[in-house]
Design a protein around this motif. Structure first.
Motif, short mmCIF file in Angstrom:
data_model
loop_
_atom_site.label_atom_id
_atom_site.label_comp_id
_atom_site.label_asym_id
_atom_site.label_seq_id
_atom_site.Cartn_x
_atom_site.Cartn_y
_atom_site.Cartn_z
N GLN A 72 -15.38 34.79 -17.11
CA GLN A 72 -16.06 34.10 -18.20
C GLN A 72 -17.29 34.86 -18.69
N LEU A 73 -17.95 35.56 -17.77
CA LEU A 73 -19.16 36.31 -18.13
C LEU A 73 -18.85 37.71 -18.64
N SER A 74 -17.58 38.06 -18.67
CA SER A 74 -17.19 39.41 -19.08
C SER A 74 -16.93 39.54 -20.58
N VAL A 75 -16.91 38.41 -21.29
CA VAL A 75 -16.68 38.47 -22.73
C VAL A 75 -17.97 38.87 -23.44
N GLU A 76 -17.85 39.26 -24.68
CA GLU A 76 -19.00 39.75 -25.44
C GLU A 76 -20.11 38.70 -25.56
N HIS A 77 -19.68 37.46 -25.78
CA HIS A 77 -20.66 36.38 -25.93
C HIS A 77 -20.23 35.21 -25.02
#
Length: 392
Positions: A72-77
């Motif tokens: 979940q924290l790996s996406v751009e936003h």
């Protein structure tokens, strides 16, 4: 005859926290370029892993909730909810902040270590090196110490499940290999041995000689915490003495070693005072041990190392030269101050903020002597004696 594989996944270069973070993956490029400049690394020795660890393997080391948060924290936003939970899982704005593409790049690093272990166990190569690996601080439930997924633990878990092999994990990073130790603290088929600076003054604050494993794994964990400002002779004496005893107890089918090179005097994140000499001698000892105990089966991983210009390329190149039995090592042994290739020096001096070393090994005669040398040596010997009694 030994065959050595050099594992490399290009996505490991994307494992970047932020521009000024001490974990700098340019060290991988610097090392590979140095090896190619001395004709020590050919295209047919480089392997790119084609399969990433699946969810089943990840869950053998990391809890599902942690894996989900990493994704979940790996996406751009990332969503606000995911960011609110970042600190709970060690992915805050401290030493291990989350970043875009984190899951995929950490997974590619894990793939390199797992594939290296698989190739060795299946006889495709005798030795395998994966310098992108060695992220030994990641815990089952959180990231820590610049480490997201514990690739070393994942490789060990794969070897245990797929081949039922006994593993000796040797950690030579200046920081205690706490994550790997934690993952196998109760497992009598995985022996973890870590030689590091005492945690009294250094992250992660663990790795006391009294930590010996638990339950069925009691006696299958050995820690050798050394005093700050330990030098080459004391480091090597402690390592060699203890390694022989560890091997007798572990009786491994495979050795997996972690080669953080931050025990060097120039490393900015620790207090040991070793030179390049330990990075010449220590791989030789592990190499000999692999042939004596497990038919040569040896996987070596990278790890820490934060002077990426003056230390890491030389230390990791010496490791590969040992693993691949390259004749350049004989030259270095005969002429310790043998010059590094001029082309490499000219290419990278332009980018380096410090003067690059000109020779493979360090001229320690120019170094300031450590005033407490005898006291430090005696203290380290006492720690070795305590560890030895635990191994009987």
């Amino acid at each position: 005859m030994d065959k050595a594989a050099y594992m490399y996944h290009p996505d490991s270069l994307k494992y970047v926290f932020h521009q000024n973070h001490p974990f700098d993956q340019r060290r991988l490029t610097l090392t590979r370029d140095l090896l190619q400049q001395v004709d020590a690394l050919s295209i047919d020795q480089i392997f790119v892993p084609t399969e990433l660890p699946d969810h089943h393997l990840l869950q053998q080391v990391h809890i599902p909730e942690y894996i989900d948060v990493v994704k979940q924290l790996s996406v751009e936003h990332p969503a606000t909810k995911a960011m609110d939970h970042a600190a709970q899982y060690g992915l805050h704005q401290g030493d291990t902040p989350y970043f875009a593409g984190m899951h995929q790049s950490a997974l590619s690093i894990a793939a390199g270590s797992v594939t290296a272990a698989q190739m060795v166990m299946e006889g495709q190569t005798t030795h395998a090196l994966h310098l992108g690996g060695g992220l030994h601080h990641a815990m089952p439930q959180k990231g820590a110490g610049f480490c997201i997924y514990n690739d070393a633990a994942l490789a060990i878990a794969h070897v245990r499940e797929a081949y039922g092999a006994r593993v000796l994990y040797i950690d030579t990073d200046v920081h205690h290999g706490d994550g790997v130790e934690m993952c196998f603290y109760t497992d009598p088929d995985v022996f973890t041995y870590s030689i590091h600076e005492t945690g009294k003054y250094l992250f992660p604050g663990t790795g006391r000689v009294e930590e010996r494993g638990a339950g069925e794994g009691f006696g299958f964990t050995v820690n050798l915490p050394l005093e700050p400002y330990t030098e080459d002779d004391s480091w090597l004496e402690c390592f060699e003495t203890t390694l022989h005893q560890v091997l007798e107890r572990a009786r491994p089918d495979l050795i997996i070693s972690q080669h953080g090179c931050d025990a060097h005097a120039l490393d900015p994140l620790s207090h040991l005072h070793c030179s390049m000499q330990i990075y010449r001698e220590m791989p030789r000892m592990i190499h000999e041990a692999a042939h004596q105990w497990c038919e040569g089966r040896w996987v070596a991983l990278g790890g820490g190392g934060y002077d990426i210009w003056r230390v890491v390329p030389r230390a990791w190149s010496l490791l590969w030269l040992e693993m691949s039995n390259h004749p350049l090592l004989q030259q270095i042994d005969q002429e310790p101050l043998l010059s590094l290739p001029e082309v490499w020096l000219e290419r990278w001096q332009v980018e380096s903020p410090v003067d690059l070393p000109r020779t493979w090994l360090d001229d320690v005669t120019r170094w300031e002597p450590i005033p407490r040398r005898d006291e430090i040596t005696l203290s380290n010997r006492k720690i070795c004696e305590i560890a030895a009694t635990y191994l009987k």
